[in-house]
Write an enzyme that holds these catalytic residues in place. Structure first.
Site, PDB file in Angstrom:
ATOM      1  N   HIS A  62       0.819  -1.221   0.000  1.00  9.81           N
ATOM      2  CA  HIS A  62       0.000   0.000   0.000  1.00  9.81           C
ATOM      3  C   HIS A  62       0.852   1.270   0.000  1.00  9.81           C
ATOM      4  O   HIS A  62       0.327   2.372  -0.182  1.00  9.81           O
ATOM      5  CB  HIS A  62      -0.989   0.000   1.177  1.00  9.81           C
ATOM      6  CG  HIS A  62      -0.402   0.356   2.508  1.00  9.81           C
ATOM      7  ND1 HIS A  62      -0.044  -0.581   3.452  1.00  9.81           N
ATOM      8  CD2 HIS A  62      -0.132   1.555   3.067  1.00  9.81           C
ATOM      9  CE1 HIS A  62       0.409   0.020   4.529  1.00  9.81           C
ATOM     10  NE2 HIS A  62       0.376   1.329   4.326  1.00  9.81           N
ATOM     11  N   ASP A 116      -0.088  -7.612   1.867  1.00 10.69           N
ATOM     12  CA  ASP A 116       0.396  -6.232   1.818  1.00 10.69           C
ATOM     13  C   ASP A 116       1.921  -6.225   1.853  1.00 10.69           C
ATOM     14  O   ASP A 116       2.543  -5.918   2.873  1.00 10.69           O
ATOM     15  CB  ASP A 116      -0.193  -5.438   2.995  1.00 10.69           C
ATOM     16  CG  ASP A 116       0.083  -3.943   2.881  1.00 10.69           C
ATOM     17  OD1 ASP A 116       0.576  -3.508   1.824  1.00 10.69           O
ATOM     18  OD2 ASP A 116      -0.219  -3.221   3.856  1.00 10.69           O
ATOM     19  N   GLY A 131       2.777   6.499   9.069  1.00 11.19           N
ATOM     20  CA  GLY A 131       4.129   6.832   8.660  1.00 11.19           C
ATOM     21  C   GLY A 131       5.105   5.705   8.895  1.00 11.19           C
ATOM     22  O   GLY A 131       6.217   5.705   8.356  1.00 11.19           O
ATOM     23  N   SER A 139       4.367   2.611   8.058  1.00 11.31           N
ATOM     24  CA  SER A 139       4.050   1.591   7.056  1.00 11.31           C
ATOM     25  C   SER A 139       5.282   1.085   6.327  1.00 11.31           C
ATOM     26  O   SER A 139       6.184   1.851   5.974  1.00 11.31           O
ATOM     27  CB  SER A 139       3.100   2.166   6.010  1.00 11.31           C
ATOM     28  OG  SER A 139       1.775   2.057   6.431  1.00 11.31           O
ATOM     29  N   GLY A 140       5.279  -0.220   6.058  1.00  9.12           N
ATOM     30  CA  GLY A 140       6.340  -0.816   5.263  1.00  9.12           C
ATOM     31  C   GLY A 140       7.582  -1.169   6.047  1.00  9.12           C
ATOM     32  O   GLY A 140       8.416  -1.942   5.574  1.00  9.12           O
TER      33      GLY A 140
END
Length: 275
Positions: free
Chosen positions: A68, A115, A207, A209-210
């Site tokens: 995402h 994801d 923030g 994420s990933g």
């Protein structure tokens, strides 16, 4: 009943991975604190015109992040980053050559899982005492309830709060699937391809994420067991709604396939150029 979700926008282990030259400070159990400089040397900042997400360096020319996080913008990856407001010297800024999103990722269904994305870098990172590789877990491996793991990133310090300027870390104990999938927890949103960790005051936030969920193995090495994915729509620190991470152990075959296919394609391309 559908749960409101908020995406947190804003291979096997190899020798030489998961052992930081500057060991992280894991002595204090707190909600979040500034990480020791370069103690998570595989953490990267994914940026367009500004930082958007985190990620993990899993090979000199490969980064793992959340699906995402990926749009059609041109990205760069910054390694050895700590203070976002300062150029401290050891940073490496590398452009992304190719973005590969998991084929089963569905933008309209974050809780369906998958994801995860891989980014191939145009040039390989220079590995040193401040830039190192994370280890990947064994395919199908799992973590026990309350296993201590750490989330890292530059996300918001709390729901609606400011983004972190320096790299933060927070202890997030794993919530096993049998608990996380209970109806008063995440219910059916807690897939077996997802790792639940933290809850209440302990959480990732927008923030992050990933970025990696870092868990130390019995061998002393750090493994990236999760990719930061989403939290409850009511806030980062909602009770019984731990942070949800893509379970890396479920995607080892796909990661290996993507990297092997890339090597084969490059080999064929190089051969075709010979006269």
């Amino acid at each position: 009943m559908e749960l409101a979700l908020v995406l947190l926008l804003g291979v096997t282990a190899v020798c030489g991975c998961g052992v930081p030259s500057y060991p992280p400070n894991t002595n204090r159990v707190v909600n979040g604190e500034e990480a020791r400089r370069y103690s998570w040397p595989w953490q990267i900042s994914l940026e367009t015109f500004f930082p958007t997400c985190g990620g993990t360096l899993i090979a000199p020319n490969w980064v793992m992040t959340a699906a995402h996080c990926i749009t059609f913008h041109t990205y760069r990856v910054v390694l050895a980053e700590h203070d976002m407001n300062k150029d401290e010297g050891p940073e490496q800024s590398l452009r992304v050559e190719k973005m590969i999103i998991h084929p089963k990722w569905n933008d309209n269904c974050p809780s369906c899982g998958n994801d995860i994305a891989l980014l191939k870098l145009q040039t390989s990172a220079v590995l040193n005492d401040k830039v190192q590789l994370a280890c990947l877990p064994q395919q199908g491996s799992s973590l026990s309830h309350n296993y201590p793991c750490y989330v890292t990133g530059w996300g918001r310090l709390y729901s609606g709060g400011p983004r972190a300027i320096t790299l933060q870390q927070a202890l997030l104990p794993v919530v096993e699937h049998s608990v996380c999938s209970q109806s008063d927890w995440w219910g059916s949103s807690a897939k077996t391809t997802i790792v639940c960790a933290g809850g209440d005051s302990k959480s990732a936030c927008h923030g992050d994420s990933g970025g990696p969920l870092n868990c130390q193995g019995r061998d002393g090495k750090w493994y990236v067991e999760g990719v930061t994915s989403f939290v409850d729509g009511r806030g980062c620190n909602t009770p019984k709604r731990p942070t949800m991470f893509t379970r890396v152990a479920s995607f080892i075959p796909w990661i290996s396939e993507v990297r092997i296919d890339s090597v084969i394609h490059k080999s064929i391309k190089n051969k075709s150029c010979k006269v």
